[in-house]
Design a protein around this motif. Structure first.
Motif, PDB file in Angstrom:
ATOM      1  N   ALA A 135      -8.519  -1.780  -1.744  1.00 32.29           N
ATOM      2  CA  ALA A 135      -7.282  -2.557  -1.830  1.00 32.29           C
ATOM      3  C   ALA A 135      -6.506  -2.221  -3.100  1.00 32.29           C
ATOM      4  N   GLN A 136      -5.249  -1.892  -2.917  1.00 34.67           N
ATOM      5  CA  GLN A 136      -4.354  -1.623  -4.042  1.00 34.67           C
ATOM      6  C   GLN A 136      -3.275  -2.691  -4.177  1.00 34.67           C
ATOM      7  N   LYS A 137      -2.982  -3.393  -3.090  1.00 34.14           N
ATOM      8  CA  LYS A 137      -1.986  -4.456  -3.115  1.00 34.14           C
ATOM      9  C   LYS A 137      -2.467  -5.616  -2.250  1.00 34.14           C
ATOM     10  N   ILE A 138      -2.025  -6.817  -2.617  1.00 37.72           N
ATOM     11  CA  ILE A 138      -2.303  -8.013  -1.826  1.00 37.72           C
ATOM     12  C   ILE A 138      -0.981  -8.717  -1.560  1.00 37.72           C
ATOM     13  N   CYS A 139      -0.801  -9.189  -0.337  1.00 37.60           N
ATOM     14  CA  CYS A 139       0.458  -9.821   0.045  1.00 37.60           C
ATOM     15  C   CYS A 139       0.165 -11.033   0.928  1.00 37.60           C
ATOM     16  N   SER A 140       1.037 -12.026   0.866  1.00 34.04           N
ATOM     17  CA  SER A 140       0.965 -13.114   1.837  1.00 34.04           C
ATOM     18  C   SER A 140       1.523 -12.608   3.159  1.00 34.04           C
ATOM     19  N   CYS A 141       1.058 -13.168   4.257  1.00 35.11           N
ATOM     20  CA  CYS A 141       1.401 -12.612   5.565  1.00 35.11           C
ATOM     21  C   CYS A 141       1.476 -13.712   6.610  1.00 35.11           C
ATOM     22  N   ASP A 142       1.969 -13.336   7.767  1.00 42.52           N
ATOM     23  CA  ASP A 142       2.049 -14.227   8.918  1.00 42.52           C
ATOM     24  C   ASP A 142       1.013 -13.774   9.940  1.00 42.52           C
ATOM     25  N   PRO A 143       0.025 -14.624  10.272  1.00 42.63           N
ATOM     26  CA  PRO A 143      -1.031 -14.193  11.201  1.00 42.63           C
ATOM     27  C   PRO A 143      -0.535 -13.933  12.612  1.00 42.63           C
ATOM     28  N   HIS A 144       0.691 -14.338  12.925  1.00 45.56           N
ATOM     29  CA  HIS A 144       1.212 -14.157  14.280  1.00 45.56           C
ATOM     30  C   HIS A 144       2.007 -12.867  14.439  1.00 45.56           C
ATOM     31  N   ASN A 170      -2.386 -17.396   3.950  1.00 43.82           N
ATOM     32  CA  ASN A 170      -2.748 -16.197   4.702  1.00 43.82           C
ATOM     33  C   ASN A 170      -2.389 -14.965   3.876  1.00 43.82           C
ATOM     34  N   VAL A 171      -3.364 -14.097   3.669  1.00 41.33           N
ATOM     35  CA  VAL A 171      -3.140 -12.901   2.861  1.00 41.33           C
ATOM     36  C   VAL A 171      -3.673 -11.676   3.593  1.00 41.33           C
ATOM     37  N   ALA A 172      -3.184 -10.523   3.183  1.00 34.91           N
ATOM     38  CA  ALA A 172      -3.659  -9.240   3.705  1.00 34.91           C
ATOM     39  C   ALA A 172      -3.764  -8.259   2.551  1.00 34.91           C
ATOM     40  N   LEU A 173      -4.727  -7.354   2.654  1.00 35.68           N
ATOM     41  CA  LEU A 173      -4.942  -6.327   1.641  1.00 35.68           C
ATOM     42  C   LEU A 173      -4.483  -4.975   2.174  1.00 35.68           C
ATOM     43  N   PHE A 174      -3.942  -4.159   1.272  1.00 37.64           N
ATOM     44  CA  PHE A 174      -3.442  -2.842   1.664  1.00 37.64           C
ATOM     45  C   PHE A 174      -3.965  -1.785   0.696  1.00 37.64           C
ATOM     46  N   GLY A 175      -4.399  -0.671   1.276  1.00 38.18           N
ATOM     47  CA  GLY A 175      -4.814   0.484   0.488  1.00 38.18           C
ATOM     48  C   GLY A 175      -3.940   1.677   0.836  1.00 38.18           C
ATOM     49  N   TYR A 176      -4.187   2.797   0.159  1.00 41.40           N
ATOM     50  CA  TYR A 176      -3.400   4.007   0.401  1.00 41.40           C
ATOM     51  C   TYR A 176      -4.134   4.931   1.369  1.00 41.40           C
ATOM     52  N   ASP A 177      -3.380   5.463   2.327  1.00 44.74           N
ATOM     53  CA  ASP A 177      -3.965   6.489   3.181  1.00 44.74           C
ATOM     54  C   ASP A 177      -3.836   7.850   2.494  1.00 44.74           C
ATOM     55  N   TYR A 178      -4.218   8.900   3.185  1.00 46.95           N
ATOM     56  CA  TYR A 178      -4.217  10.234   2.570  1.00 46.95           C
ATOM     57  C   TYR A 178      -2.823  10.630   2.088  1.00 46.95           C
ATOM     58  N   PHE A 179      -1.789  10.155   2.802  1.00 49.54           N
ATOM     59  CA  PHE A 179      -0.414  10.515   2.452  1.00 49.54           C
ATOM     60  C   PHE A 179       0.215   9.506   1.488  1.00 49.54           C
ATOM     61  N   ASP A 186      -9.848  -3.710   4.005  1.00 49.79           N
ATOM     62  CA  ASP A 186     -10.621  -4.915   3.716  1.00 49.79           C
ATOM     63  C   ASP A 186     -10.891  -4.984   2.215  1.00 49.79           C
ATOM     64  N   GLY A 187     -11.467  -6.083   1.777  1.00 44.21           N
ATOM     65  CA  GLY A 187     -11.789  -6.218   0.363  1.00 44.21           C
ATOM     66  C   GLY A 187     -12.065  -7.658  -0.013  1.00 44.21           C
ATOM     67  N   THR A 188     -12.276  -7.872  -1.290  1.00 37.60           N
ATOM     68  CA  THR A 188     -12.596  -9.198  -1.813  1.00 37.60           C
ATOM     69  C   THR A 188     -11.359  -9.838  -2.425  1.00 37.60           C
ATOM     70  N   VAL A 189     -11.102 -11.076  -2.019  1.00 33.52           N
ATOM     71  CA  VAL A 189      -9.982 -11.847  -2.557  1.00 33.52           C
ATOM     72  C   VAL A 189     -10.543 -12.915  -3.485  1.00 33.52           C
ATOM     73  N   ILE A 232      -9.270  -5.634  -7.646  1.00 32.55           N
ATOM     74  CA  ILE A 232      -8.659  -4.730  -8.624  1.00 32.55           C
ATOM     75  C   ILE A 232      -7.566  -5.500  -9.345  1.00 32.55           C
ATOM     76  N   SER A 233      -7.718  -5.729 -10.628  1.00 38.59           N
ATOM     77  CA  SER A 233      -6.796  -6.576 -11.386  1.00 38.59           C
ATOM     78  C   SER A 233      -5.599  -5.781 -11.871  1.00 38.59           C
ATOM     79  N   SER A 234      -4.488  -5.968 -11.219  1.00 37.29           N
ATOM     80  CA  SER A 234      -3.223  -5.401 -11.674  1.00 37.29           C
ATOM     81  C   SER A 234      -2.117  -6.302 -11.168  1.00 37.29           C
ATOM     82  N   MET A 235      -0.935  -6.143 -11.690  1.00 35.10           N
ATOM     83  CA  MET A 235       0.165  -7.024 -11.302  1.00 35.10           C
ATOM     84  C   MET A 235       0.502  -6.882  -9.826  1.00 35.10           C
ATOM     85  N   ASP A 236       0.236  -5.688  -9.245  1.00 37.80           N
ATOM     86  CA  ASP A 236       0.538  -5.486  -7.833  1.00 37.80           C
ATOM     87  C   ASP A 236      -0.478  -6.161  -6.924  1.00 37.80           C
ATOM     88  N   THR A 237      -1.588  -6.616  -7.465  1.00 40.06           N
ATOM     89  CA  THR A 237      -2.634  -7.195  -6.626  1.00 40.06           C
ATOM     90  C   THR A 237      -2.812  -8.679  -6.919  1.00 40.06           C
TER      91      THR A 237
END
Length: 437
Positions: A135-144, A170-179, A186-189, A232-237
């Motif tokens: 996980a590089q970023k965490i965001c609030s999200c809509d489960p629907h 409701n939150v979601a985690l995002f990581g970077y793909d190869y591009f 997934d990850g720990t919140v 991962i502790s950063s302002m983006d997360t």
């Protein structure tokens, strides 16, 4: 494999029931072909690079990952980025074949491989490449809605709670793909309070997931916040989650020892429980709890510490069974279509039936006229019957009959709550000149 330095050339790893090749604190150079086929692991199906290991791909190397599977993540390749493990290309555009690899959760082809320099990339040969990272970023999200970084909720209103209620986000985690595009992972919140103390941590999958935390609160009427972060502790997360603590609603009071709203003093008695999460009140029956002015509508979460609460035994018309209700809907405690204070009257659309203590639906005007006409005829017939049988007051028989009929009628709700003797009840009603059916 645990070695300081090793070279591999023309190696094929196939049909392994564990990860095809695992590097731990190793430096491995690929001289020529390295092929992984039909291997199965948990983290990394074909290749797992862990513990600060490095895989060096020489200018003559060729990597192929075909039909590998990981039950968790990284079906083809897994790179443990948290320990600075990586892959280094000696020259750009080295061939990397990824075909039909899969993973149980995320990173079907690759996991954790996204830090290669832009001018020193693999030449990919793939079909529908799937990859992500930690996980590089965490965001609030809509489960629907579909979980994607483009759909994350940019604005969040303050959440209002009562002491004892859970804060929910409701939150979601995002990581970077190869591009280096953001994809779900997934990850720990982790949840921190306003002073930076860790309150809880929860592992979530690669979907929009609900995070709950119930703070122990000893005061009301103030605003505070929590910090929701990935591992991962950063302002983006981080997410700053504001909330407002309201006063306890009608029927509840703040119990500072529990840090929660519980039954108010006017409701406190044996077998009465209050649930601040649902605002429900539960008791064992034959009891009526409600506000004095039942005809004044109010919201169940309204606050009014001076509200007059009635909490009395109710032997007539109240349900003898356990009841769960809200203070703005006290009619749930009543039976026989009754409601209002102490179940003392019929609910809207119902009226008291003649010859009965029950409430029935009101009929139209024509039906009422027909009933009145019928009662008038029966009244005349009753007078004729009294004269024919010589049931006069001077005889005394009528006096005794009326006396005992009224006694039985008075205690009818106690003797027969559910009308177990409908015929007897009707006869008694007629004797009392009550011609209901």
């Amino acid at each position: 494999m645990n070695s300081n330095a090793i070279s591999l050339s023309n190696v094929t790893v196939a049909n392994s029931t564990y990860t095809g090749l695992t590097l731990e604190r190793s430096l491995v150079t690929i001289k020529n072909n390295l092929i992984f086929k039909n291997n199965t692991g948990v983290v990394g199906g074909g290749l797992a690079i862990n513990d600060s290991s490095r895989l060096i791909v020489s200018s003559s190397a060729n990597l192929e990952f075909i039909d590998n599977h990981a039950s968790y993540k990284g079906g083809g390749i897994y790179v443990e980025a948290s320990t600075l493990s990586d892959i280094k290309l000696m020259t750009p555009n080295m061939p990397l074949t990824l075909i039909n690899n899969s993973a149980g959760l995320v990173g079907g082809d690759m996991y954790g491989l996204y830090k290669l320099p832009y001018d020193n990339q693999f030449k990919l040969i793939h079909i529908g490449l799937t990859s992500t990272s930690d996980a590089q970023k965490i965001c609030s999200c809509d489960p629907h809605t579909t979980t994607s970084y483009k759909n994350y909720e940019k604005k969040r209103s303050d959440q209002h709670i009562y002491p004892g209620q859970a804060l929910k986000l409701n939150v979601a985690l995002f990581g970077y793909d190869y591009f280096r595009s953001l994809t779900s992972t997934d990850g720990t919140v982790q949840v921190y309070n306003s002073t930076g103390n860790l309150l809880s941590q929860t592992h979530i999958p690669n979907t929009c997931s609900l995070i709950e935390y119930t703070p122990k609160l000893t005061q009301t009427g103030y605003k505070s916040y929590l910090v929701i972060s990935s591992s991962i502790s950063s302002m983006d997360t981080r997410i700053i989650f504001n909330f407002i603590v309201n006063e306890c609603p009608i029927g509840f009071r703040l119990d500072k020892s529990q840090g929660s709203c519980t039954c108010s003093q006017s409701l406190s008695r044996e077998n009465v429980t209050c649930d601040i999460n649902t605002l429900n009140i539960t008791h064992n029956g034959l009891l009526w709890i409600g506000t004095y002015h039942t005809t004044t509508p109010f919201n169940a979460n309204a606050t009014n510490p001076n509200a007059c609460i009635i909490n009395e035994d109710c032997l007539l018309y109240c349900s003898p069974n356990p009841v769960t209700f809200k203070l703005n809907h006290t009619d749930t405690q009543c039976v026989d279509n009754r409601g209002h204070r102490m179940c003392g009257s019929c609910t809207e659309g119902y009226s008291l039936l003649m010859g009965s203590n029950k409430c029935g639906q009101c009929h139209n005007n024509y039906m009422m006229i027909a009933w009145i006409a019928l009662f008038a005829v029966m009244g005349v017939l009753l007078v004729v019957l009294l004269i024919a049988l010589n049931l006069t007051v001077s005889v005394g028989t009528l006096n005794g009959l009326l006396f005992y009929a009224n006694i039985v009628k008075l205690y009818e709700p106690v003797f027969s709550r559910k009308g177990a003797l409908p015929v007897l009840s009707q006869v008694i009603s007629w004797i009392n000149l009550d011609f209901g059916f």
